[in-house]
Design an enzyme around this catalytic site. Structure first.
Site, PDB file in Angstrom:
ATOM      1  N   THR A 179       0.873  -1.174   0.000  1.00 58.83           N
ATOM      2  CA  THR A 179       0.000   0.000   0.000  1.00 58.83           C
ATOM      3  C   THR A 179       0.905   1.217   0.000  1.00 58.83           C
ATOM      4  O   THR A 179       2.059   1.120   0.404  1.00 58.83           O
ATOM      5  CB  THR A 179      -0.872   0.033   1.279  1.00 58.83           C
ATOM      6  OG1 THR A 179      -1.526  -1.211   1.453  1.00 58.83           O
ATOM      7  CG2 THR A 179      -1.915   1.129   1.218  1.00 58.83           C
ATOM      8  N   GLY A 198     -10.003  -4.193   0.616  1.00 59.34           N
ATOM      9  CA  GLY A 198      -9.332  -4.146   1.911  1.00 59.34           C
ATOM     10  C   GLY A 198      -9.628  -2.874   2.680  1.00 59.34           C
ATOM     11  O   GLY A 198     -10.655  -2.223   2.477  1.00 59.34           O
TER      12      GLY A 198
END
Length: 351
Positions: A217, A247
């Protein structure tokens, strides 16, 4: 005559002292009123070990992290907003194939790249997010547009892409996101699967060979000279993800949170656990309701509460006073900080 000269000397000395005192006082006031701002970025957490990294690759990561944070820092230094700094810094990371966001996004089980992103304004508590897009070049720009130009907080899939087109954001062919290393990672994971996943069988996601496929990320948090906080997060999600899995990255309160009363937070880790623990908001809540410092709140959540659930990962955060934190419970996290003095730190491993 001597008396007159003496008196003149006293007057001159007093005037000089007064001028010096005034000058010193002004300097002190200037220092006290000098604008304070700060910015922190991350590029994902996981098993990031020096022995697994070539010197060339390590240098590539460090240079890109520093490039990204300097872009945001320049905006803050010139009086720009924390929202603009967060958006631009994340865009730099999204445009690099090194990180699991934008150009470097991982592949889903069906061989596509699906992007999630979010951003939040600590001043107004306004927020925007997008999920499951495949053609928007910079998902963080879409999240920003959702926040600024729509009445909604989150848009997904085709609807989000239609909105992006109306906002004249840059649209690309899905092939733009293809990178050979990410595609090869998908193939290795598929080979490692011993059985098909269903609601009763989660074997593949627990295979040690793919344990870090969940951690990629990018994110940024910033405090600007006006005292406003902002946070943003962007990701390509989990390698080999199925069924439209989403997510924590686009979830306000889990992957991203900002509140001028406390702090701004961006998360990176196993998203399912960050959602369940509402990690980003929990850190802010511990500060607001229990009076914890940012550092103490971050440690409580990342080192104690999250592992109890079985979660791994980390966060970056900055509070309303410019204190910066990078807390993680993995072997490493790509990260960088820069303060109002221009002091920059770039890290990768658990130093």
């Amino acid at each position: 005559m001597k008396k007159i000269i003496y008196l003149l000397t006293l007057v001159f000395t007093f005037a000089s002292c007064k001028k010096e005192t005034k000058s010193t006082t002004t300097e002190m006031i200037d220092k006290q009123q000098s604008p304070k701002f700060a910015i922190v970025i991350h590029g994902g957490a996981g098993t990031i070990l020096k022995e697994n990294m070539s010197s060339e690759t390590e240098q590539e990561y460090k240079e890109k992290l520093e490039e990204a944070i300097r872009v945001g820092h320049d905006i803050l230094k010139n009086g720009g907003s924390s929202l603009d700094a967060v958006t631009k810094s994340i865009s730099v990371l999204e445009n690099s194939p090194l990180f699991n966001a934008g150009k470097g996004a991982v592949f889903t089980n069906s061989g596509t790249n699906e992007h999630d992103a979010s951003i939040m304004d600590g001043n107004t508590l306004n927020a925007g997010a997008s999920a499951g897009t495949t053609t928007v070049k910079n998902p963080i720009n879409l999240a920003r547009s959702v926040m600024d130009k729509s009445p909604h907080v989150m848009l997904s899939g085709k609807g989000a892409e239609d909105f992006a087109k109306k906002q004249r954001l840059e649209i690309v062919d899905p092939s733009y996101f293809y990178t050979q290393p990410r595609y090869e990672s998908l193939q290795r994971i598929k080979e490692s699967e011993k059985t098909e996943l269903d609601h009763d069988n989660k074997t593949a996601f627990y295979d040690p060979s793919i344990r870090d496929s969940k951690f990629g990320t990018v994110g940024c948090v910033a405090l600007d000279q006006s005292g406003n906080l902002a946070a943003g997060t962007s990701t390509g999600g989990m390698t080999n993800k199925r069924w439209g899995r989403i997510g924590d990255s686009p979830i306000i309160g889990a992957g991203t949170y900002a509140n001028n009363n406390t702090c701004a937070v961006s998360s990176t880790g196993w998203g399912e656990y960050f959602i369940r623990a509402v990690v980003a908001h929990d850190i802010s809540a511990l500060m607001e309701y229990k009076g914890l410092s940012l550092e103490a709140a971050a440690k409580e959540v990342i080192q104690k509460k999250l592992p109890k659930l079985g979660g791994n990962g980390g966060i970056i955060a900055v509070d309303k006073n410019g204190n910066m934190v990078m807390e993680f419970n993995t072997a490493g996290m790509f990260r960088a900080t820069m303060n109002s003095l221009g002091e920059v730190f770039v890290g990768m491993y658990k130093e």
